[in-house]
Motif scaffolding. Structure first.
Motif, PDB file in Angstrom:
ATOM      1  N   LYS A  88       0.817  -1.213   0.000  1.00 33.58           N
ATOM      2  CA  LYS A  88       0.000   0.000   0.000  1.00 33.58           C
ATOM      3  C   LYS A  88       0.846   1.257   0.000  1.00 33.58           C
ATOM      4  O   LYS A  88       0.481   2.253  -0.601  1.00 33.58           O
ATOM      5  CB  LYS A  88      -0.919   0.012   1.227  1.00 33.58           C
ATOM      6  N   SER A  89       1.976   1.248   0.698  1.00 36.35           N
ATOM      7  CA  SER A  89       2.792   2.455   0.795  1.00 36.35           C
ATOM      8  C   SER A  89       3.878   2.534  -0.265  1.00 36.35           C
ATOM      9  O   SER A  89       4.656   3.471  -0.275  1.00 36.35           O
ATOM     10  CB  SER A  89       3.415   2.550   2.185  1.00 36.35           C
ATOM     11  N   SER A  90       3.946   1.596  -1.167  1.00 38.27           N
ATOM     12  CA  SER A  90       5.006   1.613  -2.174  1.00 38.27           C
ATOM     13  C   SER A  90       4.844   2.751  -3.175  1.00 38.27           C
ATOM     14  O   SER A  90       5.811   3.170  -3.791  1.00 38.27           O
ATOM     15  CB  SER A  90       5.075   0.274  -2.899  1.00 38.27           C
ATOM     16  N   ALA A  91       3.643   3.268  -3.349  1.00 38.91           N
ATOM     17  CA  ALA A  91       3.429   4.370  -4.286  1.00 38.91           C
ATOM     18  C   ALA A  91       3.691   5.727  -3.640  1.00 38.91           C
ATOM     19  O   ALA A  91       3.820   6.720  -4.340  1.00 38.91           O
ATOM     20  CB  ALA A  91       2.007   4.334  -4.829  1.00 38.91           C
ATOM     21  N   ASP A  92       3.784   5.811  -2.311  1.00 38.59           N
ATOM     22  CA  ASP A  92       3.984   7.084  -1.634  1.00 38.59           C
ATOM     23  C   ASP A  92       5.231   7.824  -2.093  1.00 38.59           C
ATOM     24  O   ASP A  92       5.177   9.032  -2.308  1.00 38.59           O
ATOM     25  CB  ASP A  92       4.004   6.897  -0.122  1.00 38.59           C
ATOM     26  N   PRO A  93       6.395   7.174  -2.247  1.00 42.73           N
ATOM     27  CA  PRO A  93       7.562   7.913  -2.734  1.00 42.73           C
ATOM     28  C   PRO A  93       7.341   8.501  -4.129  1.00 42.73           C
ATOM     29  O   PRO A  93       7.816   9.590  -4.418  1.00 42.73           O
ATOM     30  CB  PRO A  93       8.677   6.870  -2.750  1.00 42.73           C
ATOM     31  N   LEU A  94       6.620   7.810  -4.966  1.00 38.19           N
ATOM     32  CA  LEU A  94       6.337   8.319  -6.304  1.00 38.19           C
ATOM     33  C   LEU A  94       5.468   9.575  -6.223  1.00 38.19           C
ATOM     34  O   LEU A  94       5.723  10.561  -6.912  1.00 38.19           O
ATOM     35  CB  LEU A  94       5.643   7.251  -7.151  1.00 38.19           C
ATOM     36  N   ILE A  95       4.470   9.550  -5.367  1.00 34.67           N
ATOM     37  CA  ILE A  95       3.584  10.709  -5.209  1.00 34.67           C
ATOM     38  C   ILE A  95       4.369  11.892  -4.661  1.00 34.67           C
ATOM     39  O   ILE A  95       4.230  13.022  -5.130  1.00 34.67           O
ATOM     40  CB  ILE A  95       2.392  10.346  -4.289  1.00 34.67           C
ATOM     41  N   ARG A  96       5.214  11.642  -3.671  1.00 31.73           N
ATOM     42  CA  ARG A  96       6.033  12.711  -3.085  1.00 31.73           C
ATOM     43  C   ARG A  96       6.996  13.282  -4.139  1.00 31.73           C
ATOM     44  O   ARG A  96       7.180  14.486  -4.233  1.00 31.73           O
ATOM     45  CB  ARG A  96       6.805  12.152  -1.887  1.00 31.73           C
ATOM     46  N   LYS A  97       7.595  12.413  -4.929  1.00 26.68           N
ATOM     47  CA  LYS A  97       8.528  12.860  -5.955  1.00 26.68           C
ATOM     48  C   LYS A  97       7.806  13.696  -7.017  1.00 26.68           C
ATOM     49  O   LYS A  97       8.354  14.668  -7.521  1.00 26.68           O
ATOM     50  CB  LYS A  97       9.212  11.651  -6.592  1.00 26.68           C
ATOM     51  N   GLN A  98       6.583  13.334  -7.336  1.00 25.15           N
ATOM     52  CA  GLN A  98       5.800  14.101  -8.314  1.00 25.15           C
ATOM     53  C   GLN A  98       5.498  15.496  -7.769  1.00 25.15           C
ATOM     54  O   GLN A  98       5.576  16.482  -8.503  1.00 25.15           O
ATOM     55  CB  GLN A  98       4.495  13.358  -8.640  1.00 25.15           C
ATOM     56  N   THR A  99       5.162  15.589  -6.480  1.00 25.67           N
ATOM     57  CA  THR A  99       4.896  16.889  -5.862  1.00 25.67           C
ATOM     58  C   THR A  99       6.145  17.760  -5.895  1.00 25.67           C
ATOM     59  O   THR A  99       6.077  18.949  -6.211  1.00 25.67           O
ATOM     60  CB  THR A  99       4.408  16.703  -4.413  1.00 25.67           C
ATOM     61  N   VAL A 100       7.293  17.174  -5.577  1.00 31.25           N
ATOM     62  CA  VAL A 100       8.559  17.910  -5.620  1.00 31.25           C
ATOM     63  C   VAL A 100       8.852  18.373  -7.048  1.00 31.25           C
ATOM     64  O   VAL A 100       9.283  19.512  -7.261  1.00 31.25           O
ATOM     65  CB  VAL A 100       9.720  17.042  -5.066  1.00 31.25           C
ATOM     66  N   ALA A 101       8.610  17.532  -8.021  1.00 34.86           N
ATOM     67  CA  ALA A 101       8.861  17.897  -9.420  1.00 34.86           C
ATOM     68  C   ALA A 101       7.990  19.075  -9.850  1.00 34.86           C
ATOM     69  O   ALA A 101       8.457  19.966 -10.581  1.00 34.86           O
ATOM     70  CB  ALA A 101       8.620  16.700 -10.333  1.00 34.86           C
ATOM     71  N   MET A 102       6.738  19.105  -9.398  1.00 30.72           N
ATOM     72  CA  MET A 102       5.856  20.225  -9.739  1.00 30.72           C
ATOM     73  C   MET A 102       6.398  21.529  -9.157  1.00 30.72           C
ATOM     74  O   MET A 102       6.469  22.555  -9.841  1.00 30.72           O
ATOM     75  CB  MET A 102       4.440  20.003  -9.183  1.00 30.72           C
ATOM     76  N   ALA A 103       6.780  21.485  -7.877  1.00 28.74           N
ATOM     77  CA  ALA A 103       7.298  22.689  -7.218  1.00 28.74           C
ATOM     78  C   ALA A 103       8.619  23.127  -7.840  1.00 28.74           C
ATOM     79  O   ALA A 103       8.837  24.326  -8.073  1.00 28.74           O
ATOM     80  CB  ALA A 103       7.470  22.427  -5.717  1.00 28.74           C
ATOM     81  N   GLU A 104       9.514  22.185  -8.119  1.00 28.02           N
ATOM     82  CA  GLU A 104      10.799  22.532  -8.719  1.00 28.02           C
ATOM     83  C   GLU A 104      10.630  23.135 -10.108  1.00 28.02           C
ATOM     84  O   GLU A 104      11.332  24.073 -10.477  1.00 28.02           O
ATOM     85  CB  GLU A 104      11.699  21.294  -8.814  1.00 28.02           C
ATOM     86  N   GLY A 105       9.708  22.600 -10.877  1.00 23.13           N
ATOM     87  CA  GLY A 105       9.481  23.113 -12.225  1.00 23.13           C
ATOM     88  C   GLY A 105       9.020  24.557 -12.216  1.00 23.13           C
ATOM     89  O   GLY A 105       9.532  25.396 -12.965  1.00 23.13           O
ATOM     90  N   LEU A 106       8.064  24.864 -11.348  1.00 18.16           N
ATOM     91  CA  LEU A 106       7.563  26.232 -11.268  1.00 18.16           C
ATOM     92  C   LEU A 106       8.621  27.164 -10.693  1.00 18.16           C
ATOM     93  O   LEU A 106       8.808  28.285 -11.186  1.00 18.16           O
ATOM     94  CB  LEU A 106       6.285  26.294 -10.431  1.00 18.16           C
ATOM     95  N   LEU A 107       9.342  26.716  -9.669  1.00 17.02           N
ATOM     96  CA  LEU A 107      10.395  27.548  -9.087  1.00 17.02           C
ATOM     97  C   LEU A 107      11.486  27.842 -10.110  1.00 17.02           C
ATOM     98  O   LEU A 107      11.955  28.979 -10.232  1.00 17.02           O
ATOM     99  CB  LEU A 107      10.986  26.868  -7.846  1.00 17.02           C
ATOM    100  N   GLU A 108      11.879  26.843 -10.890  1.00 19.52           N
ATOM    101  CA  GLU A 108      12.899  27.059 -11.920  1.00 19.52           C
ATOM    102  C   GLU A 108      12.409  28.050 -12.974  1.00 19.52           C
ATOM    103  O   GLU A 108      13.155  28.929 -13.411  1.00 19.52           O
ATOM    104  CB  GLU A 108      13.276  25.739 -12.577  1.00 19.52           C
ATOM    105  N   GLU A 109      11.156  27.920 -13.360  1.00 14.59           N
ATOM    106  CA  GLU A 109      10.585  28.871 -14.327  1.00 14.59           C
ATOM    107  C   GLU A 109      10.680  30.294 -13.788  1.00 14.59           C
ATOM    108  O   GLU A 109      11.055  31.219 -14.507  1.00 14.59           O
ATOM    109  CB  GLU A 109       9.120  28.505 -14.575  1.00 14.59           C
ATOM    110  N   MET A 110      10.377  30.466 -12.507  1.00 16.63           N
ATOM    111  CA  MET A 110      10.408  31.792 -11.899  1.00 16.63           C
ATOM    112  C   MET A 110      11.830  32.327 -11.787  1.00 16.63           C
ATOM    113  O   MET A 110      12.071  33.514 -12.024  1.00 16.63           O
ATOM    114  CB  MET A 110       9.747  31.745 -10.526  1.00 16.63           C
TER     115      MET A 110
END
Length: 158
Positions: free
Chosen positions: A42-64
């Motif tokens: 059940k928790s094996s997908a949690d790191p993927l979800i967390r990594k996706q959230t980080v990727a979203m934030a990093e992408g927008l921050l880099e754009e800025m």
């Protein structure tokens, strides 16, 4: 006289009680192992979800961070109306999304409907400690299925 000899031999093996106890112990052991495996799966997908959230934030921050420190058109009071027109870091202050992540043109990105930018804060900051606000601190807040993430970066006037 006739004598009959009975040979008493002991049989080796398990009694019914011992067999039942063994089955109960093995059943409890298997139940414990299966519960651990269930939690792990059940928790094996949690790191993927967390990594996706980080990727979203990093992408927008880099754009800025790639945008200009000050408004390049010299009109600081003119607020650009869409993300595709943002030309400096301060234009992103207060930027949010709803209904999922969006590209620069405002189109929804497929598969990222559960992720949203909940806030972008841009503030003047004294990065080198000399008393002048010579940089801007940018904090991007992204929420997703795994929770909320704050990511900060700094843009200097150099």
């Amino acid at each position: 006289m006739c004598t009959i000899r009975h040979s008493l031999s002991r049989q080796a093996g398990f009694t019914l009680v011992e067999l039942i106890i063994f089955i109960v112990v093995v059943a409890f052991g298997m139940a414990g192992i299966l519960m651990v495996m269930d939690t792990s799966v059940k928790s094996s997908a949690d790191p993927l979800i967390r990594k996706q959230t980080v990727a979203m934030a990093e992408g927008l921050l880099e754009e800025m961070l790639l945008k200009s420190y000050d408004d390049p058109d010299g009109l600081p009071n003119v607020v650009e109306v869409s993300r595709s027109l943002y030309d400096d870091v301060s234009d992103y202050a207060g930027y949010t999304t709803s209904g999922g992540m969006k590209d620069m043109a405002g189109n929804a990105i497929a598969g990222l409907e559960q992720y949203n930018v909940t806030n972008v804060a841009v503030s003047d900051f004294d990065l080198d400690g000399d008393g002048s606000n010579d940089s801007r601190r940018i904090t991007v807040t992204v929420s997703g299925p795994g929770g909320t993430l704050n990511l900060s970066g700094y843009r200097t006037d150099n």
